[in-house]
Motif scaffolding. Structure first.
Motif, PDB file in Angstrom:
ATOM      1  N   GLY A 177      32.696  45.117  35.796  1.00  0.00           N
ATOM      2  CA  GLY A 177      32.315  44.680  37.138  1.00  0.00           C
ATOM      3  C   GLY A 177      33.266  44.499  38.076  1.00  0.00           C
ATOM      4  N   ASN A 178      33.117  44.648  39.490  1.00  0.00           N
ATOM      5  CA  ASN A 178      34.058  44.782  40.324  1.00  0.00           C
ATOM      6  C   ASN A 178      34.584  43.201  40.838  1.00  0.00           C
ATOM      7  OD1 ASN A 178      35.708  44.775  42.729  1.00  0.00           O
ATOM      8  ND2 ASN A 178      34.156  45.753  44.152  1.00  0.00           N
ATOM      9  N   THR A 179      35.654  42.945  40.418  1.00  0.00           N
ATOM     10  CA  THR A 179      36.193  41.660  40.657  1.00  0.00           C
ATOM     11  C   THR A 179      37.142  41.344  41.691  1.00  0.00           C
ATOM     12  OG1 THR A 179      38.089  41.975  39.339  1.00  0.00           O
ATOM     13  CG2 THR A 179      36.228  41.027  38.174  1.00  0.00           C
ATOM     14  N   ASN A 180      37.032  42.296  42.620  1.00  0.00           N
ATOM     15  CA  ASN A 180      37.979  42.307  43.864  1.00  0.00           C
ATOM     16  C   ASN A 180      37.094  41.403  45.134  1.00  0.00           C
ATOM     17  OD1 ASN A 180      39.795  42.786  45.832  1.00  0.00           O
ATOM     18  ND2 ASN A 180      38.730  44.727  46.745  1.00  0.00           N
ATOM     19  N   ASN A 181      36.933  40.044  44.774  1.00  0.00           N
ATOM     20  CA  ASN A 181      36.402  39.097  45.684  1.00  0.00           C
ATOM     21  C   ASN A 181      37.213  37.671  45.930  1.00  0.00           C
ATOM     22  OD1 ASN A 181      35.683  37.690  43.304  1.00  0.00           O
ATOM     23  ND2 ASN A 181      34.114  39.291  43.251  1.00  0.00           N
ATOM     24  N   ARG A 182      36.858  36.882  46.557  1.00  0.00           N
ATOM     25  CA  ARG A 182      37.382  35.736  46.479  1.00  0.00           C
ATOM     26  C   ARG A 182      37.682  34.845  45.381  1.00  0.00           C
ATOM     27  NH1 ARG A 182      34.481  32.674  51.297  1.00  0.00           N
ATOM     28  NH2 ARG A 182      32.554  33.162  50.021  1.00  0.00           N
ATOM     29  N   VAL A 183      36.858  34.836  44.628  1.00  0.00           N
ATOM     30  CA  VAL A 183      36.941  34.082  43.383  1.00  0.00           C
ATOM     31  C   VAL A 183      37.588  34.748  42.244  1.00  0.00           C
ATOM     32  CG1 VAL A 183      35.183  32.475  44.059  1.00  0.00           C
ATOM     33  CG2 VAL A 183      34.535  34.365  42.783  1.00  0.00           C
TER      34      VAL A 183
END
Length: 223
Positions: free
Chosen positions: A73-79
């Motif tokens: 999954g795409n983990t390019n986020n704030r958390v």
């Protein structure tokens, strides 16, 4: 004395079914047939547990199938995490069966932030990386129970309790989790408290968290 015992017995018979119903109503119902494949079209269907069910004779293998959990999954986020959910919306054949599955990807030092599943217990297995996990017991104890997990380790998060996972390493981590509901739901604490729509009155959160009001409004702006 006999009359008193008889009265208590009657009371017990009356109150126990009510308590039993109250207890079981929080969980997915037991299926009354082999399966009940969910469909959106109500024509020639039966409504069961929030979904319409197709005629069992028309069920096919794809009703019980999902492909894609091998893909990160795409983990390019704030958390720095991503949850790929496989519940009744992805596998219609899960309807009434009381289970679902997720894949959780973690960026280096990423986390699945504190959250709760209102309708399901979670059992998680780590397949890659090192995770710091934990949950908090209910009031008034509020005791934190934590563990560091390595590949092959399994941990359980009881239904309804706030829990989290944090990637301790500088490389990606992956875990899979089963949940005891076809649609366990998720409430991410920070999102719910500071990102509700419409927003909660800042005065309420200022008092609840004992924070400066400017801090509260700043947090609300982030969500």
């Amino acid at each position: 004395m006999t009359k008193i015992l008889f009265s208590l017995s009657l009371y017990g018979f009356q109150i126990w079914p009510a308590l039993h119903r109250r207890h079981t109503s929080a969980f997915d119902p037991s299926p009354l047939q082999d399966f009940c494949v969910a469909i959106d079209d109500p024509k020639h269907a039966v409504f069961v547990n929030g979904k319409f069910c197709k005629d069992p004779k028309l069920a096919v293998a794809d009703d019980f199938f999902f492909s894609g959990l091998n893909k990160p999954g795409n983990t390019n986020n704030r958390v720095g995490s991503n949850v790929t959910t496989v519940n009744v919306d992805q596998i219609p054949g899960l309807n009434t069966l009381g289970i679902s599955l997720v894949r959780i990807d973690y960026a280096p030092y990423g986390e699945n932030p504190p959250h709760t599943h209102p309708r399901g217990t979670e059992i998680l297995v780590v397949v890659q990386g090192t995770l710091y996990v934990g949950f908090v017991t209910s009031n008034p104890e509020n005791r934190l129970i934590t563990k560091i997990l390595y590949p092959g380790d399994v941990f359980v998060f009881p239904i309804g309790l706030i829990h989290f996972q944090y990637n301790l390493g500088n490389t990606p981590a992956v875990a899979f989790a089963g949940l005891s509901s076809q649609n366990a739901g998720v409430i991410t604490i920070a999102n719910a408290v500071f990102g509700s729509n419409p927003p909660i009155n800042p005065d309420v959160l200022t008092k609840a968290f004992q924070l400066d009001k400017n801090v509260v409004t700043h947090l609300q702006s982030l969500f």
